[in-house]
Design an enzyme around this catalytic site. Structure first.
Site, PDB file in Angstrom:
ATOM      1  CG  MET A  63       8.431  24.364  -0.648  1.00 59.69           C
ATOM      2  SD  MET A  63       6.867  25.336  -1.126  1.00 59.69           S
ATOM      3  CE  MET A  63       5.958  24.298  -2.287  1.00 59.69           C
ATOM      4  CE1 TYR A  86      11.784  32.224   3.609  1.00 57.87           C
ATOM      5  CE2 TYR A  86      12.128  29.833   3.574  1.00 57.87           C
ATOM      6  CZ  TYR A  86      11.770  31.204   3.093  1.00 57.87           C
ATOM      7  OH  TYR A  86      11.125  30.886   1.563  1.00 57.87           O
ATOM      8  CE  LYS A 129      -0.533  -0.370   5.153  1.00 58.18           C
ATOM      9  NZ  LYS A 129      -1.303  -0.515   5.977  1.00 58.18           N
ATOM     10  NE  ARG A 185      -5.758   0.514  12.356  1.00 60.61           N
ATOM     11  CZ  ARG A 185      -4.580   0.311  11.482  1.00 60.61           C
ATOM     12  NH1 ARG A 185      -3.609   1.683  11.567  1.00 60.61           N
ATOM     13  NH2 ARG A 185      -4.288  -0.817  11.202  1.00 60.61           N
TER      14      ARG A 185
END
Length: 345
Positions: A296, A249, A39, A133
């Site tokens: 980023m 930053y 998955k 779950r």
């Protein structure tokens, strides 16, 4: 359109290590057969790369979470070897399961009735033994709808297998109660960490996931599980800064002396989050400390230990999952699955 230039981020998957990990977990599973959770695009490392390696190593039972993950899986293995963990929520899901031949994992009485009402057929069944779950509650296992199901694999999921918790034994007791009440061709309880709990937890099929891809959750995995993901990023600029100049930053790093630094093409858009602040990249044995905050699309590193590096050179991203988890506070699962689309795989 012109061909794309070479990528500045590289993610290589050591398929030999991946195959080794499956074989090691299969051996640890004793008389049970180890399957493979694929998955989330094989935990972020790519189904197209990982599934053939797992198949060729000997895996025959594969687990995805979403219906959207089915097409890529069945491009490599027979559909009957694939189980969809989230199960059918509507008639379209059920029709898709039958059209492709994959097995839905039934998680509730509503899903059981939907599957029966739309034509039934082979399925798996999840029973909740304590994780709360997905899965049938224990008081539901005697329902008439359950008795109508053609169950291939009856399964449950351990909540605390990575710990020496009394909850493991309690879930085992409840799973055995479900086994006594529900006919099924095969039984499955143990995930990666659960395999290490011993033969009482193995039953017929184990479902390793994280440890296939290099995750080490218990001491029994140490020295057995190998690192699978290798990450590299390119330097896109080098520069000199003077004492007193800051980096990044919020100016959280200020140089105390003249320094040579480099901007590396790597940031939180690539899954390298700000929790990596204070870590180091590497060039061979040389450590390249990250200066200031992760941005980023880039980080800045100190080149003091590798002064000859230049623009276009590649540096290694430390991705031993256990060590990375300790530094970042992220789980080993998150470290893999947050990797973005810009990595050239």
């Amino acid at each position: 359109m012109a061909p794309l230039p070479p990528a500045t981020l590289r993610l290589s998957v050591d398929t030999d290590a991946l195959a080794h990990n499956w074989r090691a977990l299969d051996t640890m599973s004793g008389s049970a057969e180890a399957g493979a959770a694929i998955k989330a695009d094989a935990y972020g490392l790519g189904v197209a790369t990982c599934l053939p390696a797992l198949r060729d190593a000997g895996a025959r039972a594969f687990f995805v979470a979403h219906w959207s993950e089915v097409p890529e899986a069945i491009a490599h293995v027979p559909a009957g070897q694939v189980s969809v963990l989230h199960g059918p929520s509507n008639a379209q899901d059920a029709a898709f399961a039958r059209a492709t031949g994959v097995k839905p994992v039934i998680n509730s009485l509503a899903q059981a009735r939907l599957w029966i009402d739309t034509g039934a057929g082979a399925c798996d069944l999840m029973v909740d033994t304590g994780i709360n779950r997905l899965g049938l509650s224990m008081h539901e296992i005697g329902d008439a709808a359950v008795a109508q199901l053609e169950i291939d694999t009856l399964m449950s999921h351990l909540a605390c297998a990575d710990e020496d918790s009394a909850m493991n034994a309690g879930q085992l007791v409840r799973f055995r109660e479900a086994v006594a009440a529900i006919p099924a061709r095969r039984l499955s309880l143990a995930n990666s960490a659960g395999i290490a709990l011993g033969p009482d937890y193995h039953f017929d099929v184990t479902r390793p996931g994280l440890s296939l891809y290099g995750g080490i959750q218990r001491r029994e995995h140490e020295g057995v599980i190998r690192q699978v993901a290798q990450l590299q990023a390119a330097l896109i600029q080098t520069r000199e800064i003077a004492a007193g100049e800051s980096v990044g930053y919020n100016a959280t790093f200020t140089a105390s002396k003249p320094m040579r630094i480099a901007v590396v093409c790597l940031g939180y858009a690539d899954g390298f989050l700000r929790s990596w602040n204070g870590a180091s990249l590497a060039f061979g044995s040389a450590r390249l400390p990250i200066l200031g905050k992760v941005s980023m699309d880039m980080v800045v590193v100190d080149l003091t230990a590798a002064p000859d590096l230049k623009e276009g050179d590649w540096v290694d991203v430390p991705y031993n999952l256990r060590n990375a988890a300790e530094h970042t506070g992220l789980s080993q699962y998150e470290l893999l699955t947050v990797l973005g689309k810009r990595w050239q795989r």
